[in-house]
Design a protein around this motif. Sequence first.
Motif, PDB file in Angstrom:
ATOM      1  N   ILE A  32      -3.312  87.057  -0.471  1.00 37.26           N
ATOM      2  CA  ILE A  32      -2.218  87.166  -1.451  1.00 37.26           C
ATOM      3  C   ILE A  32      -2.116  85.869  -2.238  1.00 37.26           C
ATOM      4  O   ILE A  32      -2.050  84.774  -1.665  1.00 37.26           O
ATOM      5  CB  ILE A  32      -0.878  87.450  -0.744  1.00 37.26           C
ATOM      6  CG1 ILE A  32      -0.930  88.812  -0.030  1.00 37.26           C
ATOM      7  CG2 ILE A  32       0.271  87.417  -1.746  1.00 37.26           C
ATOM      8  CD1 ILE A  32       0.308  89.118   0.773  1.00 37.26           C
ATOM      9  N   LEU A  33      -2.148  85.989  -3.573  1.00 38.81           N
ATOM     10  CA  LEU A  33      -1.986  84.831  -4.448  1.00 38.81           C
ATOM     11  C   LEU A  33      -0.647  84.910  -5.153  1.00 38.81           C
ATOM     12  O   LEU A  33      -0.373  85.848  -5.904  1.00 38.81           O
ATOM     13  CB  LEU A  33      -3.083  84.803  -5.504  1.00 38.81           C
ATOM     14  CG  LEU A  33      -4.425  84.152  -5.161  1.00 38.81           C
ATOM     15  CD1 LEU A  33      -5.318  84.187  -6.382  1.00 38.81           C
ATOM     16  CD2 LEU A  33      -4.247  82.729  -4.693  1.00 38.81           C
ATOM     17  N   LYS A  34       0.207  83.911  -4.906  1.00 38.52           N
ATOM     18  CA  LYS A  34       1.506  83.842  -5.573  1.00 38.52           C
ATOM     19  C   LYS A  34       1.412  82.913  -6.780  1.00 38.52           C
ATOM     20  O   LYS A  34       0.449  82.147  -6.901  1.00 38.52           O
ATOM     21  CB  LYS A  34       2.559  83.351  -4.586  1.00 38.52           C
ATOM     22  CG  LYS A  34       2.809  84.320  -3.438  1.00 38.52           C
ATOM     23  CD  LYS A  34       3.903  83.813  -2.506  1.00 38.52           C
ATOM     24  CE  LYS A  34       4.173  84.828  -1.395  1.00 38.52           C
ATOM     25  NZ  LYS A  34       5.219  84.368  -0.455  1.00 38.52           N
ATOM     26  N   PRO A  35       2.395  82.971  -7.710  1.00 33.84           N
ATOM     27  CA  PRO A  35       2.358  82.096  -8.884  1.00 33.84           C
ATOM     28  C   PRO A  35       2.226  80.631  -8.479  1.00 33.84           C
ATOM     29  O   PRO A  35       2.937  80.152  -7.595  1.00 33.84           O
ATOM     30  CB  PRO A  35       3.708  82.362  -9.566  1.00 33.84           C
ATOM     31  CG  PRO A  35       4.045  83.759  -9.169  1.00 33.84           C
ATOM     32  CD  PRO A  35       3.543  83.906  -7.758  1.00 33.84           C
ATOM     33  N   GLY A  36       1.270  79.934  -9.120  1.00 25.09           N
ATOM     34  CA  GLY A  36       1.058  78.521  -8.845  1.00 25.09           C
ATOM     35  C   GLY A  36       0.088  78.229  -7.720  1.00 25.09           C
ATOM     36  O   GLY A  36      -0.297  77.069  -7.511  1.00 25.09           O
ATOM     37  N   ASP A  37      -0.362  79.258  -6.990  1.00 24.88           N
ATOM     38  CA  ASP A  37      -1.289  79.051  -5.869  1.00 24.88           C
ATOM     39  C   ASP A  37      -2.685  78.694  -6.353  1.00 24.88           C
ATOM     40  O   ASP A  37      -3.150  79.180  -7.389  1.00 24.88           O
ATOM     41  CB  ASP A  37      -1.395  80.314  -5.008  1.00 24.88           C
ATOM     42  CG  ASP A  37      -0.200  80.489  -4.084  1.00 24.88           C
ATOM     43  OD1 ASP A  37       0.628  79.553  -4.018  1.00 24.88           O
ATOM     44  OD2 ASP A  37      -0.103  81.545  -3.444  1.00 24.88           O
ATOM     45  N   LYS A  38      -3.385  77.863  -5.547  1.00 29.17           N
ATOM     46  CA  LYS A  38      -4.806  77.607  -5.783  1.00 29.17           C
ATOM     47  C   LYS A  38      -5.604  78.730  -5.133  1.00 29.17           C
ATOM     48  O   LYS A  38      -5.277  79.166  -4.031  1.00 29.17           O
ATOM     49  CB  LYS A  38      -5.218  76.274  -5.158  1.00 29.17           C
ATOM     50  CG  LYS A  38      -4.601  75.059  -5.828  1.00 29.17           C
ATOM     51  CD  LYS A  38      -4.956  73.792  -5.066  1.00 29.17           C
ATOM     52  CE  LYS A  38      -4.277  72.586  -5.684  1.00 29.17           C
ATOM     53  NZ  LYS A  38      -4.501  71.361  -4.872  1.00 29.17           N
ATOM     54  N   VAL A  39      -6.633  79.191  -5.833  1.00 26.98           N
ATOM     55  CA  VAL A  39      -7.491  80.242  -5.276  1.00 26.98           C
ATOM     56  C   VAL A  39      -8.365  79.610  -4.189  1.00 26.98           C
ATOM     57  O   VAL A  39      -8.977  78.561  -4.400  1.00 26.98           O
ATOM     58  CB  VAL A  39      -8.365  80.884  -6.373  1.00 26.98           C
ATOM     59  CG1 VAL A  39      -9.218  81.997  -5.785  1.00 26.98           C
ATOM     60  CG2 VAL A  39      -7.480  81.430  -7.498  1.00 26.98           C
ATOM     61  N   SER A  40      -8.411  80.236  -3.031  1.00 29.60           N
ATOM     62  CA  SER A  40      -9.079  79.638  -1.869  1.00 29.60           C
ATOM     63  C   SER A  40     -10.518  80.105  -1.681  1.00 29.60           C
ATOM     64  O   SER A  40     -11.287  79.469  -0.959  1.00 29.60           O
ATOM     65  CB  SER A  40      -8.280  79.963  -0.604  1.00 29.60           C
ATOM     66  OG  SER A  40      -8.070  81.365  -0.515  1.00 29.60           O
ATOM     67  N   VAL A  41     -10.904  81.230  -2.293  1.00 29.05           N
ATOM     68  CA  VAL A  41     -12.230  81.815  -2.092  1.00 29.05           C
ATOM     69  C   VAL A  41     -12.774  82.345  -3.410  1.00 29.05           C
ATOM     70  O   VAL A  41     -12.051  82.439  -4.399  1.00 29.05           O
ATOM     71  CB  VAL A  41     -12.168  82.987  -1.073  1.00 29.05           C
ATOM     72  CG1 VAL A  41     -11.729  82.501   0.293  1.00 29.05           C
ATOM     73  CG2 VAL A  41     -11.255  84.095  -1.589  1.00 29.05           C
ATOM     74  N   ASP A  42     -14.046  82.691  -3.424  1.00 27.13           N
ATOM     75  CA  ASP A  42     -14.595  83.481  -4.525  1.00 27.13           C
ATOM     76  C   ASP A  42     -14.389  84.940  -4.139  1.00 27.13           C
ATOM     77  O   ASP A  42     -14.782  85.353  -3.029  1.00 27.13           O
ATOM     78  CB  ASP A  42     -16.091  83.212  -4.697  1.00 27.13           C
ATOM     79  CG  ASP A  42     -16.369  81.830  -5.262  1.00 27.13           C
ATOM     80  OD1 ASP A  42     -15.390  81.096  -5.518  1.00 27.13           O
ATOM     81  OD2 ASP A  42     -17.552  81.478  -5.420  1.00 27.13           O
ATOM     82  N   GLY A  43     -13.762  85.724  -5.017  1.00 26.49           N
ATOM     83  CA  GLY A  43     -13.471  87.101  -4.642  1.00 26.49           C
ATOM     84  C   GLY A  43     -13.248  88.017  -5.817  1.00 26.49           C
ATOM     85  O   GLY A  43     -13.498  87.655  -6.977  1.00 26.49           O
ATOM     86  N   ILE A  44     -12.767  89.224  -5.505  1.00 30.14           N
ATOM     87  CA  ILE A  44     -12.501  90.267  -6.506  1.00 30.14           C
ATOM     88  C   ILE A  44     -11.027  90.663  -6.419  1.00 30.14           C
ATOM     89  O   ILE A  44     -10.473  90.825  -5.323  1.00 30.14           O
ATOM     90  CB  ILE A  44     -13.363  91.529  -6.234  1.00 30.14           C
ATOM     91  CG1 ILE A  44     -14.855  91.171  -6.226  1.00 30.14           C
ATOM     92  CG2 ILE A  44     -13.075  92.614  -7.261  1.00 30.14           C
ATOM     93  CD1 ILE A  44     -15.430  90.823  -7.565  1.00 30.14           C
ATOM     94  N   VAL A  45     -10.406  90.814  -7.599  1.00 33.07           N
ATOM     95  CA  VAL A  45      -9.000  91.236  -7.628  1.00 33.07           C
ATOM     96  C   VAL A  45      -8.909  92.701  -7.210  1.00 33.07           C
ATOM     97  O   VAL A  45      -9.577  93.570  -7.782  1.00 33.07           O
ATOM     98  CB  VAL A  45      -8.394  91.052  -9.037  1.00 33.07           C
ATOM     99  CG1 VAL A  45      -6.954  91.584  -9.067  1.00 33.07           C
ATOM    100  CG2 VAL A  45      -8.427  89.581  -9.452  1.00 33.07           C
TER     101      VAL A  45
END
Length: 750
Positions: free
Chosen positions: A262-275
């Motif tokens: 789960i990505l919330k506003p302002g979060d850094k993306v932790s992995v390479d992935g697909i929405v």
Amino acid sequence: MEEVTALNQRFSVIKDSHKVSGMTCASCAVNLESYLNHVKGVRQVAVNYPNQSVALEYDSGIVSIETLQQKALGIGYTILIGEAKEAQKAFKEIEEKRLDSLKSKLIISAIFSIPVFIMAMFFMGQIPYENWIMMMLSVPALFWSGSEFFVIAWNKLKHFSANMDTLVALSTGTAFVFSVFNTVYPQYFLSRGVSPHVYYESAVIIVTLILLGRFLEEKAKSKTSSAIKKLMDLKPKQVIVIRNGEEKTISFDEILKGELIILKPGDKVSVDGIVKKGKSFIDESMISGEPIPVSKTKGDKVFAGTINQKGSLRIIANKVGNETLLSQIIQLVEQAQASKPAIQKLVDKIAGIFVPIVIGIAILTFFIWYMIGPEPSFTYALLTLITVLIIACPCALGLATPTALMVGIGKGAQQGILIKDAQSLETAFKIDTLILDKTGTITEGKPKVTELVWAEGARVGELKQILLAIESQSEHPIAEAIVQHLKKEDTPIIHTDSFESITGMGAKSSFQQTTFMAGNERLMLVNDIDIPSELSQKAAALKLAAQTVIYFSAKNKVEGVIAVADQVKESSHSAIEQIQQMGIEIYMLTGDNEQTASAIASQVGIENFRANVMPADKGNFVKQLQEDGKTVAMVGDGINDSHALAQSDVGIAMGSGTDIAMESAGITLIHSNLKQIAKAIKLSKATMRTIRQNLFWAFIYNAIAIPIAAGVLYPFNEFLLNPMIAGAAMSLSSTSVLINSLRLRKRSIL
């Protein structure tokens, strides 16, 4: 059987790299590399002095890393082994302790040296027991603060090598011992008609000056790994995942492939992935360098290290840990830094030859005077030996490079050019190829409204208010640029009756029963909005100029078009022209599309450009040019430029850019003005010219002074150089180097 043996050997060969502490000069790297290369089982060793690391390739069936560690320890260097994180932590602690120790030694040396210098230079013969006082003051400065010189010199001697530390230890040690002898037993020389001079001030001032240079070098060196650290900081420490139908906060290291995050506003993306679900805008400037966040919906790719904006997303992890694009960028930066050759300073190279020659001359002088000199032959032999060692003191030689660099770096800072390491200043004048990033380097780096064109007869005042109301409710970065533009024009704020965001096209709103739309051309076409021919032609021209066009309609007709673009800096064209006139070939690299790249390149006069370039491609392009024999400088401002900045011969970062870009580069332009590049190159030329002059005079001094000190003139006119005059000559040579370096301050680099 032979195949099995070959297979076993293949799997027993280990390639890894480790941090090394204890290296104080470039020749240390050469010595360690040469020493380990002769250990049985070692296939290849590459020691990187600026990076304080050693890359090893060895057969673990023959030699262990622990054995290599012990071997290195035997000649004064510590190879840190174990888990990477623990080794890095230990290295940091060792380097911090060393820096603190150097600072303490420098302060103590200065406290005790200054009184000795003042007594010797201004109050000689006026203070009771002055020689004894100077001797007592010299002991802590020489043998506590300067202990490292003697320890290193001894370690070098055990392995039949020498460097600047050997010269320092020999000259200061000899001067001190000779001075102590004349202090304790002055009658020896007095009874033979020779004045018993002391040289305490020469010994302690040399130690203080060299400690100062070493402290400044260590302080700069302690920051070299911060680029990697900042890249690693882009990885979030904790992430929210869905496991067994429940939200759970876990450590970044615990993420599994296929996991739902789960990505919330302002979060850094932790992995390479697909929405998998949701919609948002993600700042991908660390990859593309482009300032406008990218819209993300179901099925779109996201990358580790990028930053989520206002929306929420659920993504499926495809690549985790070291597989992500961010991790690959980190590895590329590390490799580029490690691949740079150690700074083989001319002084250290020559010291290896100079020291044995000086020692040989001193010993030869002693024996010649002792065997065939006039009586008292031993006295004359001892005096000439001391005089040769004192006059050959490496102070002028040691100051030749650092003083010029210090003045050059200071002059650069006054001009808004921050130079992080000497290697960049030493190399900049050789540049024949310059690579420029587009966004934030040639251009301003943020979208701005460049033109707002209205249809004939449009009620501009009212339409501006409605446009401001619509764009104020949008999350799109282009909308923000339009809002800022309209606010600067003091457009009043009103509230519309409704607002609807249309993904990938724009927004719709109603006001006083009239429908208004703001968005791309597709939005107009889908809703059968009429575009007047004059506005259509204007929009086409703006697109050809690589500008983003927003259409604004009322009811079913377009009333205006807004052009948004990342504008070229005012100074870029003239700066590029100036650099080209210096005979430097220029390339532009950008992650932007071909049309935009072509338009910007044409605008600033660059013929060679590459579009749609990824971070790794930039670094590879630099490497390709280097393999073609080019000396390459890279200019950039973003995380996506960090690999290329580290790979290049000279990395130049814009002051308005990211901290990571500035840490990866050797030079930072504070004002982000490309005109500073030409100044940096001219400063490099002036500094290197000064260094060559300093080295020339330092060597001419030694070439003339050493033979005279050895007594070469005595057979002709009975002239024998007094050790006191030798000390004065040594000081004069150092002063001449300092004065020549200070002349650099008045050199014009405009």
